[in-house]
Design a protein around this motif. Structure first.
Motif, PDB file in Angstrom:
ATOM      1  N   GLN A 199      -6.755  -1.088  -0.743  1.00 59.90           N
ATOM      2  CA  GLN A 199      -6.490  -2.523  -0.866  1.00 59.90           C
ATOM      3  C   GLN A 199      -5.025  -2.767  -1.268  1.00 59.90           C
ATOM      4  N   ALA A 200      -4.385  -3.690  -0.544  1.00 63.01           N
ATOM      5  CA  ALA A 200      -3.000  -4.123  -0.824  1.00 63.01           C
ATOM      6  C   ALA A 200      -1.969  -3.026  -0.594  1.00 63.01           C
ATOM      7  N   GLN A 201      -2.374  -1.858  -0.105  1.00 64.08           N
ATOM      8  CA  GLN A 201      -1.432  -0.776   0.137  1.00 64.08           C
ATOM      9  C   GLN A 201      -0.739  -0.987   1.488  1.00 64.08           C
ATOM     10  N   VAL A 202       0.552  -0.818   1.528  1.00 57.50           N
ATOM     11  CA  VAL A 202       1.336  -1.080   2.729  1.00 57.50           C
ATOM     12  C   VAL A 202       1.583   0.197   3.534  1.00 57.50           C
ATOM     13  N   ILE A 303       3.526  -4.770  -6.464  1.00 56.61           N
ATOM     14  CA  ILE A 303       2.359  -5.512  -6.944  1.00 56.61           C
ATOM     15  C   ILE A 303       1.135  -4.616  -6.956  1.00 56.61           C
ATOM     16  N   SER A 304       0.997  -3.772  -5.934  1.00 59.45           N
ATOM     17  CA  SER A 304      -0.137  -2.855  -5.874  1.00 59.45           C
ATOM     18  C   SER A 304      -0.104  -1.855  -7.011  1.00 59.45           C
ATOM     19  N   THR A 305       1.090  -1.367  -7.359  1.00 56.19           N
ATOM     20  CA  THR A 305       1.227  -0.332  -8.386  1.00 56.19           C
ATOM     21  C   THR A 305       1.193  -0.907  -9.792  1.00 56.19           C
ATOM     22  N   TYR A 306       1.918  -2.012 -10.008  1.00 55.51           N
ATOM     23  CA  TYR A 306       2.088  -2.533 -11.360  1.00 55.51           C
ATOM     24  C   TYR A 306       1.383  -3.870 -11.612  1.00 55.51           C
ATOM     25  N   ARG A 390       8.930 -11.297 -14.067  1.00 58.87           N
ATOM     26  CA  ARG A 390       8.132 -10.680 -13.011  1.00 58.87           C
ATOM     27  C   ARG A 390       7.273 -11.743 -12.327  1.00 58.87           C
ATOM     28  N   ALA A 391       6.845 -11.440 -11.105  1.00 56.89           N
ATOM     29  CA  ALA A 391       6.014 -12.368 -10.319  1.00 56.89           C
ATOM     30  C   ALA A 391       4.699 -11.697  -9.971  1.00 56.89           C
ATOM     31  N   TYR A 392       3.618 -12.503  -9.979  1.00 49.30           N
ATOM     32  CA  TYR A 392       2.303 -11.989  -9.620  1.00 49.30           C
ATOM     33  C   TYR A 392       2.158 -11.793  -8.113  1.00 49.30           C
ATOM     34  N   SER A 393       2.846 -12.627  -7.322  1.00 47.27           N
ATOM     35  CA  SER A 393       2.643 -12.608  -5.882  1.00 47.27           C
ATOM     36  C   SER A 393       3.955 -12.880  -5.178  1.00 47.27           C
TER      37      SER A 393
END
Length: 636
Positions: A199-202, A303-306, A390-393
């Motif tokens: 999930q969310a991995q590019v 975002i996926s990692t942190y 930092r930003a969530y999205s």
């Protein structure tokens, strides 16, 4: 004329410049482009005869131009083409998650909005549905977009993406909190494969998508057509799914985490201020190259990692800085209706996160606002990086970018926004008076005052020299606003590469001759007409910008080569609304293509005028004493 050369370095530019028909040249998007005057049809025919080469379609030319790009440029172009179709979903997802961020994170009276209201609590829960679909299932969009871009079977890309995020798999966000012994697996007897989702991995999705594409291409070449519908999808999809979970997924996850760690380490180290300053300064120049598309993948991986990204806040501020510089130019040039039609919408667009209209339409044209914008962006980026914002999205840039910011940093980011607005705005006015940075406007180095035709607040009365027999009149070819060429949003005309002249932003479609002379050329695409004046000056009447692509559809021509014309003689009719509907600007350009024969050219007035009004005058370098000058008045 556009050429795609095997080696641009072999072009003999000094020799090309000596060709009489050539008005200039530049290289863009892998194409070597040569500017020709009225005689481009004849020039093309002569070129074909001499070279033995024939023309190609615009699409073929673009395809050939890609061969001029190096490996990095092609990789970036491919990455851009993969992520561009996903941007609408990413932007919507960013807005949704940003709004949920407000509902869950901002406190009023000691509690959040969702804690105070059952209605907003329900809205917040509902919005998680599309938010999760867009970002958690991003691999589905990536694998689909890869197959779409590479021209293979798109439904196979969708199926592959689903197998990477299937509910049967352990969610990627739960992997770190799950003991190794509790991770589910497929047991093949001789080997076990972990059932982990991406999930969310590019990067895992991109690796799997490209493997699917190349396997399908391979099997389509080697499997008979009669059974290809069955065996090509089977032999392409199943091996890709297996290898994606055994090799590509774990490897891509490792690479993605490594990349995220490097970027995050740089932006959280003791030298974070330097990283923030450099990124803020360089992001806008990188946008020009197209390399900025790589930041989407990095942001998504962060975002996926942190769970959040420290890169996106700086991108949002860079957007704001470009908009602020454009706003300053709009104010400095207030009254110029033509430029306001570009600068005002471009400012709004940049403030909403899309900077290309502001950068390419205004800031890069004048240079000094672009410099002001990147300086402001650098300072704002350095500030928010030092403060750890930092930003969530991702997906929502410019002013709405504040919706994506982690709750505790919203106030700090707001200060960063003020910096990104104020510094570029002020610097634009300061740098405007620096001659080295002002490539369009004239700057009086003694006084520092701007000598800019764009700033003319109203039409000026005609100069008395208009009656001089040494000068020839040029008249407005259409009713509308008369503009200097510097106000035309096209570098070929604005930088006088085609010659001296003026433009009219028309309010009516009737196009008349601006001079006394003889029609020498009517372009096959009907968008341009050439006229030669008695004194030898060659005038091009060009209807609309880039309207050659319309292939004559909105134009009706009423003259032919050899016709004698005078000011007011009807040349053509242009359907202005059709031109605008096709996405093109309708400015009528009047340019003297052999301006090297001019002693002087003067634009005597600007602003609203009727067709046939005298607006400019020209004097040739050498006046033939025996040639009488016609004194024709407009034949309206």
């Amino acid at each position: 004329m556009r050429f795609v050369l095997k080696d641009d370095a072999l072009a003999d530019k000094p020799a090309i410049e000596k060709i009489g028909a050539v008005r200039g040249m530049f290289t863009n998007a892998g194409q070597f482009q040569v500017i020709i005057g009225n005689e481009v049809p004849e020039f093309y025919n002569d070129f074909v005869q001499v070279s033995g080469l024939t023309g190609a379609s615009k699409e073929d030319t673009k395809a050939a131009a890609k061969t001029h790009q190096n490996v990095v440029q092609r990789a970036v172009a491919t990455l851009a083409e993969i992520f561009t179709p996903l941007l609408p979903a990413i932007i919507v997802g960013g807005l949704i998650l940003g709004f949920r961020n407000i509902l869950e994170g901002v406190q009023f009276g000691g509690s959040t909005i969702v804690e105070q209201s059952q209605f907003w609590s329900g809205v917040n829960a509902f919005l998680w549905l599309p938010g999760e679909a867009i970002f958690h299932f991003l691999p589905v969009g990536i694998t689909w977009s890869i197959t779409r871009k590479m021209g293979t079977t798109q439904i196979l890309g969708i199926v592959l993406g689903i197998t990477l995020v299937s509910p049967q798999l352990l969610n990627a966000y739960a992997v770190n909190s799950t003991a190794a012994a509790d991770i589910p697996f497929w047991d093949f007897g001789f080997a076990q494969v972990n059932m982990i989702g991406y999930q969310a991995q590019v990067i895992p999705a991109m690796l799997a998508g490209f493997m699917l594409v190349y396997l399908e291409r391979f099997f389509r070449k080697h499997i008979p057509q009669a059974v290809s519908m069955i065996f090509v999808p089977l032999f392409s999809l199943l091996p890709t799914i297996l290898i994606a979970h055994v090799v590509l997924g774990p490897f891509g996850w490792w690479v993605g985490d490594g990349l995220s760690n490097i970027v995050n380490a740089g932006l959280t180290s003791s030298f974070s201020w330097l990283f923030g300053l450099a990124f803020g300064l360089l992001y806008a120049p990188v946008v020009i190259t197209g390399l900025h598309h790589t930041t989407l993948a990095i942001d998504a991986q962060l975002i996926s990692t942190y769970g959040s990204t420290n890169l996106w806040p700086m991108i949002a501020l860079s957007n704001i800085a470009q908009g602020s510089a454009t706003l300053a130019v709009a104010i400095a040039h207030r009254g110029n209706k033509q430029e306001e039609g570009i600068s005002v919408p471009a400012t709004i667009s940049a403030y909403l996160g899309v900077t290309e209209p502001a950068m390419f339409g205004i800031n890069l044209k004048y240079v000094y606002p672009f410099i002001a914008a990147i300086i402001g962006s650098g300072i704002a980026g350095m500030f928010v990086t030092i403060m750890g914002v930092r930003a969530y999205s991702i997906g929502v840039g410019g002013l709405p970018g504040i919706l994506s910011i982690v709750g505790q940093y919203i106030g700090i980011f707001a200060i960063g926004m003020v910096i990104a607005v104020a510094i570029p705005f002020i610097l634009t006015f300061v740098l405007r008076k620096v001659p080295a940075l002002n490539k369009i406007e004239a700057v009086d180095e003694a006084t520092g005052e701007i000598i800019d035709e764009n700033d003319a607040p109203a039409p000026q009365p005609l100069a008395t020299t208009i009656e001089s027999p040494e000068f020839d009149r040029l008249y407005a070819p259409a009713t509308g606003n008369v503009l200097p060429l510097t106000a035309v949003p096209d570098q070929v005309f604005a930088q006088n590469m085609m010659g001296e002249g003026f433009a009219v932003d028309p309010t009516e479609g009737r196009i008349s001759s601006p001079v006394v002379g003889t029609v020498t050329a009517v372009f096959d695409t009907k968008h341009a007409i050439g006229i030669q004046m008695p004194n030898g000056l060659e005038v091009l009447v060009h209807m609309g910008l880039d309207t050659v692509a319309l292939k004559g559809a909105p134009f009706t021509v009423h003259v032919q080569p050899g016709d004698a014309v005078q000011p007011g003689t009807r040349l053509a009719f242009m359907d202005i609304e059709a031109v605008k509907a096709a996405g093109y600007s309708p400015e009528v350009i009047v340019v003297i293509t052999n301006s090297d024969q001019l002693a002087e050219f003067r634009l005597l007035t600007s602003g609203p005028h009727e067709s046939g009004d005298p607006v400019a005058e020209a004097q040739t370098a050498a006046l033939p004493e025996t040639t009488p000058r016609p004194k024709a008045e407009p034949a309206l």
